[in-house]
Design an enzyme around this catalytic site. Structure first.
Site, PDB file in Angstrom:
ATOM      1  N   GLY A  96       0.844  -1.196   0.000  1.00  0.00           N
ATOM      2  CA  GLY A  96       0.000   0.000   0.000  1.00  0.00           C
ATOM      3  C   GLY A  96       0.870   1.233   0.000  1.00  0.00           C
ATOM      4  O   GLY A  96       2.047   1.180   0.359  1.00  0.00           O
ATOM      5  N   CYS A 123       5.159  -6.212   1.843  1.00  0.00           N
ATOM      6  CA  CYS A 123       5.508  -4.786   1.906  1.00  0.00           C
ATOM      7  C   CYS A 123       4.730  -4.093   3.041  1.00  0.00           C
ATOM      8  O   CYS A 123       4.976  -4.390   4.209  1.00  0.00           O
ATOM      9  CB  CYS A 123       5.258  -4.153   0.532  1.00  0.00           C
ATOM     10  SG  CYS A 123       6.066  -2.557   0.358  1.00  0.00           S
ATOM     11  N   TYR A 124       3.794  -3.216   2.714  1.00  0.00           N
ATOM     12  CA  TYR A 124       2.980  -2.581   3.769  1.00  0.00           C
ATOM     13  C   TYR A 124       2.339  -3.665   4.646  1.00  0.00           C
ATOM     14  O   TYR A 124       2.226  -3.518   5.861  1.00  0.00           O
ATOM     15  CB  TYR A 124       1.889  -1.738   3.121  1.00  0.00           C
ATOM     16  CG  TYR A 124       1.061  -0.895   4.077  1.00  0.00           C
ATOM     17  CD1 TYR A 124       1.366   0.440   4.302  1.00  0.00           C
ATOM     18  CD2 TYR A 124      -0.041  -1.442   4.741  1.00  0.00           C
ATOM     19  CE1 TYR A 124       0.604   1.220   5.162  1.00  0.00           C
ATOM     20  CE2 TYR A 124      -0.809  -0.675   5.617  1.00  0.00           C
ATOM     21  CZ  TYR A 124      -0.483   0.659   5.819  1.00  0.00           C
ATOM     22  OH  TYR A 124      -1.241   1.415   6.675  1.00  0.00           O
ATOM     23  N   HIS A 212       8.125  -7.678  -3.408  1.00  0.00           N
ATOM     24  CA  HIS A 212       6.837  -8.052  -4.023  1.00  0.00           C
ATOM     25  C   HIS A 212       6.971  -9.358  -4.810  1.00  0.00           C
ATOM     26  O   HIS A 212       7.369  -9.331  -5.985  1.00  0.00           O
ATOM     27  CB  HIS A 212       6.357  -6.932  -4.947  1.00  0.00           C
ATOM     28  CG  HIS A 212       5.899  -5.729  -4.194  1.00  0.00           C
ATOM     29  ND1 HIS A 212       4.587  -5.519  -3.836  1.00  0.00           N
ATOM     30  CD2 HIS A 212       6.600  -4.682  -3.678  1.00  0.00           C
ATOM     31  CE1 HIS A 212       4.489  -4.386  -3.160  1.00  0.00           C
ATOM     32  NE2 HIS A 212       5.703  -3.859  -3.042  1.00  0.00           N
ATOM     33  N   GLU A 214       4.737 -11.038  -6.111  1.00  0.00           N
ATOM     34  CA  GLU A 214       3.709 -11.154  -7.157  1.00  0.00           C
ATOM     35  C   GLU A 214       4.138 -10.575  -8.499  1.00  0.00           C
ATOM     36  O   GLU A 214       3.531 -10.876  -9.524  1.00  0.00           O
ATOM     37  CB  GLU A 214       2.404 -10.485  -6.677  1.00  0.00           C
ATOM     38  CG  GLU A 214       2.419  -8.960  -6.578  1.00  0.00           C
ATOM     39  CD  GLU A 214       2.978  -8.421  -5.258  1.00  0.00           C
ATOM     40  OE1 GLU A 214       3.742  -9.153  -4.585  1.00  0.00           O
ATOM     41  OE2 GLU A 214       2.688  -7.265  -4.919  1.00  0.00           O
ATOM     42  N   SER A 266     -22.170  -8.852 -27.568  1.00  0.00           N
ATOM     43  CA  SER A 266     -21.355  -7.913 -28.345  1.00  0.00           C
ATOM     44  C   SER A 266     -20.528  -8.642 -29.390  1.00  0.00           C
ATOM     45  O   SER A 266     -19.990  -8.023 -30.301  1.00  0.00           O
ATOM     46  CB  SER A 266     -20.421  -7.150 -27.413  1.00  0.00           C
ATOM     47  OG  SER A 266     -19.378  -8.007 -26.983  1.00  0.00           O
ATOM     48  N   GLY A 267     -20.390  -9.952 -29.213  1.00  0.00           N
ATOM     49  CA  GLY A 267     -19.585 -10.722 -30.168  1.00  0.00           C
ATOM     50  C   GLY A 267     -18.173 -10.937 -29.670  1.00  0.00           C
ATOM     51  O   GLY A 267     -17.402 -11.687 -30.264  1.00  0.00           O
ATOM     52  N   GLY A 268     -17.805 -10.301 -28.580  1.00  0.00           N
ATOM     53  CA  GLY A 268     -16.488 -10.515 -27.988  1.00  0.00           C
ATOM     54  C   GLY A 268     -16.472 -11.826 -27.219  1.00  0.00           C
ATOM     55  O   GLY A 268     -17.510 -12.468 -27.056  1.00  0.00           O
ATOM     56  N   VAL A 269     -15.294 -12.160 -26.723  1.00  0.00           N
ATOM     57  CA  VAL A 269     -15.159 -13.449 -26.048  1.00  0.00           C
ATOM     58  C   VAL A 269     -16.032 -13.535 -24.787  1.00  0.00           C
ATOM     59  O   VAL A 269     -16.637 -14.567 -24.503  1.00  0.00           O
ATOM     60  CB  VAL A 269     -13.670 -13.779 -25.750  1.00  0.00           C
ATOM     61  CG1 VAL A 269     -13.029 -12.728 -24.883  1.00  0.00           C
ATOM     62  CG2 VAL A 269     -13.530 -15.139 -25.107  1.00  0.00           C
ATOM     63  N   ASP A 270     -16.153 -12.415 -24.058  1.00  0.00           N
ATOM     64  CA  ASP A 270     -16.878 -12.463 -22.779  1.00  0.00           C
ATOM     65  C   ASP A 270     -18.367 -12.734 -22.988  1.00  0.00           C
ATOM     66  O   ASP A 270     -18.934 -13.644 -22.400  1.00  0.00           O
ATOM     67  CB  ASP A 270     -16.710 -11.142 -22.009  1.00  0.00           C
ATOM     68  CG  ASP A 270     -15.266 -10.724 -21.927  1.00  0.00           C
ATOM     69  OD1 ASP A 270     -14.410 -11.608 -22.014  1.00  0.00           O
ATOM     70  OD2 ASP A 270     -14.999  -9.520 -21.787  1.00  0.00           O
ATOM     71  N   SER A 271     -18.989 -11.924 -23.861  1.00  0.00           N
ATOM     72  CA  SER A 271     -20.429 -12.116 -24.026  1.00  0.00           C
ATOM     73  C   SER A 271     -20.721 -13.376 -24.845  1.00  0.00           C
ATOM     74  O   SER A 271     -21.752 -14.011 -24.652  1.00  0.00           O
ATOM     75  CB  SER A 271     -21.084 -10.880 -24.638  1.00  0.00           C
ATOM     76  OG  SER A 271     -20.629 -10.651 -25.934  1.00  0.00           O
ATOM     77  N   SER A 272     -19.800 -13.763 -25.732  1.00  0.00           N
ATOM     78  CA  SER A 272     -20.028 -14.999 -26.489  1.00  0.00           C
ATOM     79  C   SER A 272     -19.958 -16.201 -25.555  1.00  0.00           C
ATOM     80  O   SER A 272     -20.801 -17.097 -25.609  1.00  0.00           O
ATOM     81  CB  SER A 272     -18.987 -15.158 -27.591  1.00  0.00           C
ATOM     82  OG  SER A 272     -19.081 -14.081 -28.479  1.00  0.00           O
ATOM     83  N   LYS A 419      -9.523 -12.033 -17.563  1.00  0.00           N
ATOM     84  CA  LYS A 419      -9.718 -12.316 -18.997  1.00  0.00           C
ATOM     85  C   LYS A 419      -9.191 -13.699 -19.390  1.00  0.00           C
ATOM     86  O   LYS A 419      -9.859 -14.438 -20.118  1.00  0.00           O
ATOM     87  CB  LYS A 419      -8.990 -11.240 -19.812  1.00  0.00           C
ATOM     88  CG  LYS A 419      -9.329 -11.238 -21.270  1.00  0.00           C
ATOM     89  CD  LYS A 419     -10.580 -10.432 -21.508  1.00  0.00           C
ATOM     90  CE  LYS A 419     -11.004 -10.449 -22.951  1.00  0.00           C
ATOM     91  NZ  LYS A 419     -12.246  -9.686 -23.129  1.00  0.00           N
TER      92      LYS A 419
END
Ligand code: XMP
Length: 564
Positions: A96, A123-124, A212, A214, A266-272, A419
């Site tokens: 943080g 860290c923090y 860090h 990560e 929408s035709g994108g990967v998410d909505s498809s 994603k």
């Protein structure tokens, strides 16, 4: 009024989608609903990330999920009672920007350290552990801090450092450091500048690292996190796409009941992927609707309809709203204003169209975790208003732009997925690769890639330039190697050029190609000069109104991926 509970839900503005509660085991705990303990999903092994305002909190969650263990980011000020109900196997305290000794800096319920749950402070997170448990933290000796790469020397190769060599390169970013340790702790690593760079209380299974793990710049960062997750917290690698899908399909069925769901396709990967998932879960109760707001890419609406209707036999209602959207954003140049107007209009059109379909209870959206995070939404909804600590970057179309008086309940099965996780889910569902590999495209579409007022003429210019950029990268076999390539029209800027011995005075097109794992951070793509040259030459020759092409070489941060 109907007796159908879903329709009553539809009419109740205070109703919160039960799907959200089901799909997010942690979401409703602010109400201290003890029945959640018996929620089947609480059996899911999980690591909780407590966020102290770090830009990396979500990255930590992703890393843990890469280890196939479910992980969510929650606010640092969660109470011990609520945390206990979640049954986490381990807790990671994020970094943080504040100093732990500053008045008003984010703190933590001290009892969390007494729960007997393994803790890793980063860290923090390490400094707050030390301070809360009785040690001291101070600005680094002689000031200046320790930023960037630092060689870490391990004083122990047990616990979180099991199986590691004696030294490794780590990534540091701190101006404070631990001065004295609380009882029961020992130093397990140091650097030249930081004598206490990692600590352990083996008995209580509480650890802290100043660096860090990560971030990719830290060598063996994943091994360190894996040691904590598997060895210390005893988690098993069992959070998989298959498991997610099974859970989601059941939850959708349970939540939706007999109700109807409208999907904004929408035709994108998410909505498809969502269309496939919902089709599998509720079949005919699903209505897919594609709203053409006029901000789509070249030929995209036509292709989308053809693929869904003819190839997959999933019915789609087409709504031509081009004129309506164009009128809505007329004269608007402010990016947030554009986003808000488009988001609102989108929902209004859905509402209007849905009334033609009879009662619809739910609106399904392919909202993802990064959308939520960057809109500083869900992570902090357990806090009191005004306590948000993540800085809002931009209102993402599917979240921040939504009006509050919506009639639909939202169904967002992917709202806690990244994603790459959605792509895996899509593959598992049988969504064709040309869709799963499609570059992300923002909800407001080309509207946020015209810097200035949106007009039809400008949209056409941008559409052609965008098409050429994508075609050329595909031709060069580089499509899959970049996260996104697109064009941005600097509509109000004009520069002088010369074409065919004549002076030109026209707008520039920016080409932006980036590499990214999740859209949260990104590097500009080092495309071959020949490809850039071809893109540039074609745009100048084929797109009237453009006389200059520039390449955006800004990473994220400091830039965002989209220009608006
Ligand atoms: P930024 O510009 O925030 O973009 O760095 C990160 C990723 O998100 C996409 N993006 C959006 N996606 N609705 C979406 O569904 C939006 O409003 C939106 N804005 C940005 C962007 O294309 C990039 O992949």
């Amino acid at each position: 009024m109907s007796n159908n509970p879903n329709i009553n839900i539809f009419l109740d503005p205070n109703y919160k989608s039960s799907f959200t509660a089901l799909n997010e085991p942690f979401e409703d705990l602010s109400q201290s609903d003890s029945s959640l303990e018996s929620n089947s999903r609480s059996n899911l092994q999980n690591i909780v990330i407590l966020d102290f305002g770090s830009q990396y909190s979500e990255l930590i969650a992703r890393r843990v999920r890469e280890l196939k263990v479910y992980s969510e980011v929650l606010s640092h000020n969660i109470s011990v009672e609520k945390l206990r109900l979640l049954c986490p196997q381990g807790i990671i305290l994020s970094g943080g920007p504040a100093s732990v000794y500053e008045k008003g800096s984010p703190d933590i319920d001290p009892e969390i350290f007494e729960l007997g749950i393994p803790i890793l402070g980063i860290c923090y997170g390490m400094q707050i552990t030390v301070l809360t448990m009785g040690g001291k933290v101070a600005p680094i000796h002689l000031g200046g801090g320790e930023y960037g790469k630092a060689k870490l020397f391990l004083d122990s190769t047990d616990g979180i450092f099991s199986g590691l060599e004696n030294s490794l390169m780590t990534w540091m970013s701190h101006g404070d450091s631990v001065l004295t340790l609380p009882d029961g702790f020992q130093i397990i690593a140091h650097t030249a500048r930081t004598p206490i760079a990692a600590i352990a209380n083996e008995e209580k299974k509480i650890y802290g690292v100043q660096f860090h793990p990560e971030v990719v710049h830290s060598e063996k960062g994943m091994e360190i996190l894996a040691n904590f997750v598997y060895r210390i917290a005893n988690c098993k690698a069992e959070w998989t796409t298959g498991q997610f899908l099974n859970n989601s399909i059941n939850e959708v069925k349970e939540t939706v009941g007999e109700g109807k769901v409208l999907l904004a396709l929408s035709g994108g990967v998410d909505s498809s992927a969502l269309a496939f998932l919902l089709n599998k879960a509720i079949g005919k109760q699903l209505t897919c609707m594609f709203i053409d707001q006029g901000f789509m890419r070249l030929n995209e609406p036509e292709k989308l309809l053809q693929v869904f209707r003819e190839q997959f036999k999933i019915p789609v209602i087409y709504v031509n709203a081009k004129e309506r959207f164009l009128n809505k954003v007329k004269g608007i140049t402010d990016p947030e204003h554009k986003r808000k107007l488009i988001g609102e209009e989108f929902i209004r059109v859905f509402e209007e169209e849905s009334t033609k379909l009879g009662p619809i209870a739910f609106l399904a959206q392919g909202t993802l975790y990064p959308d939520i995070i960057e809109s500083a939404g869900a992570n902090y909804d357990r806090q009191k208003p005004g306590e948000k600590i993540a800085v809002k970057i931009k209102s993402h179309h599917n979240v921040g732009g939504l009006p509050e008086n919506m009639k639909f309940k939202l169904l967002e099965p992917f709202r806690k997925l990244f994603k790459d996780e959605v792509r895996r889910v899509a593959r598992e569902l049988g969504v064709p690769t040309r869709i799963t590999k499609r570059h992300p495209f923002p909800g407001p579409g080309l509207a946020i890639r015209i810097i200035g007022e949106i007009t039809e003429e400008r949209l056409n210019i941008l559409r052609m330039a965008d098409y050429i950029a994508r075609e050329e990268i595909d031709e060069a076999g580089l499509y899959d190697s970049v996260w996104q390539i697109f064009a941005v029209l600097l509509a109000d800027i004009k520069s002088v050029g010369v074409m065919g011995d004549k002076r030109t005075y026209a707008s520039p097109i920016v080409i932006r190609a980036i590499k990214s794992e999740d859209g949260m951070t990104a590097d500009w793509a080092h495309l071959p000069y020949e490809v850039l040259e071809k893109i540039s030459t074609r745009i100048i020759n084929e797109v009237a109104g453009i006389n200059r092409v520039v390449y955006d070489i800004t990473s994220k941060p400091p830039g965002t991926i989209e220009w608006e």
